[in-house]
Design an enzyme around this catalytic site. Structure first.
Site, short mmCIF file in Angstrom:
data_model
loop_
_atom_site.label_atom_id
_atom_site.label_comp_id
_atom_site.label_asym_id
_atom_site.label_seq_id
_atom_site.Cartn_x
_atom_site.Cartn_y
_atom_site.Cartn_z
N TYR A 27 0.84 -1.21 0.00
CA TYR A 27 0.00 0.00 0.00
C TYR A 27 0.87 1.26 0.00
O TYR A 27 0.62 2.20 -0.75
CB TYR A 27 -0.94 -0.01 1.21
CG TYR A 27 -1.82 1.22 1.28
CD1 TYR A 27 -2.83 1.42 0.34
CD2 TYR A 27 -1.63 2.18 2.26
CE1 TYR A 27 -3.63 2.53 0.38
CE2 TYR A 27 -2.43 3.31 2.31
CZ TYR A 27 -3.43 3.48 1.38
OH TYR A 27 -4.22 4.60 1.42
N ILE A 60 -8.76 10.55 8.45
CA ILE A 60 -10.01 11.28 8.31
C ILE A 60 -11.12 10.53 9.03
O ILE A 60 -11.25 9.30 8.90
CB ILE A 60 -10.36 11.47 6.82
CG1 ILE A 60 -9.21 12.17 6.09
CG2 ILE A 60 -11.67 12.22 6.65
CD1 ILE A 60 -8.80 13.51 6.66
#
Length: 137
Positions: A27, A60
């Protein structure tokens, strides 16, 4: 966009592109590649009126994030209510200068800025991470 002489390419990246963790190296690598692609595209598009930039979010607060942090918080001693858990989770997981999770609207605001007001910005990363990324560059 080239034919019109105006356009915006905005890639959503992430801080792990420049400060990778030991977990999920695949990732981290794909994030770095996305950032590199956006900068390379900016060079390719020079003089066309089309810009390419990156918005790099930190952690977030979306429902999935809140659910995860709330589920692990009590076992980690962060508290039982969200008001207790959030500051402890931020300190433990994503210590940043704002001492909180980011909000989706803050990412949207950065994207809107690049779309509407950033004709002279190209090939840059705008970090919207509360100061989590510890680098001047």
């Amino acid at each position: 966009m080239r034919e019109r002489g105006w356009g915006r390419v905005i890639t959503i990246g992430g801080g792990l592109a420049s400060q990778p963790l030991n977990a999920h190296p695949q990732y981290n690598a794909t994030l770095a590649a996305r950032h590199n692609l956006a900068v390379s595209l900016a060079r390719e598009l020079k003089g066309t009126g089309v810009t390419s930039n990156i918005v790099s979010p930190g952690a977030i607060l979306v429902e999935a994030t809140k659910d995860l942090v709330t589920s692990i918080g009590p076992a980690r001693g962060w508290g039982r209510t969200w008001d207790e858990i959030q500051p402890n989770a931020v300190q433990a997981l994503i210590p940043n200068d704002q001492e909180r999770f980011g909000e989706p609207d803050e990412i949207a605001a950065a994207v809107a800025y690049l779309c509407d007001y950033a004709q002279y910005i190209g090939g840059v990363t705008i970090r919207v991470d509360g100061g989590l990324t510890r680098s001047a560059f």
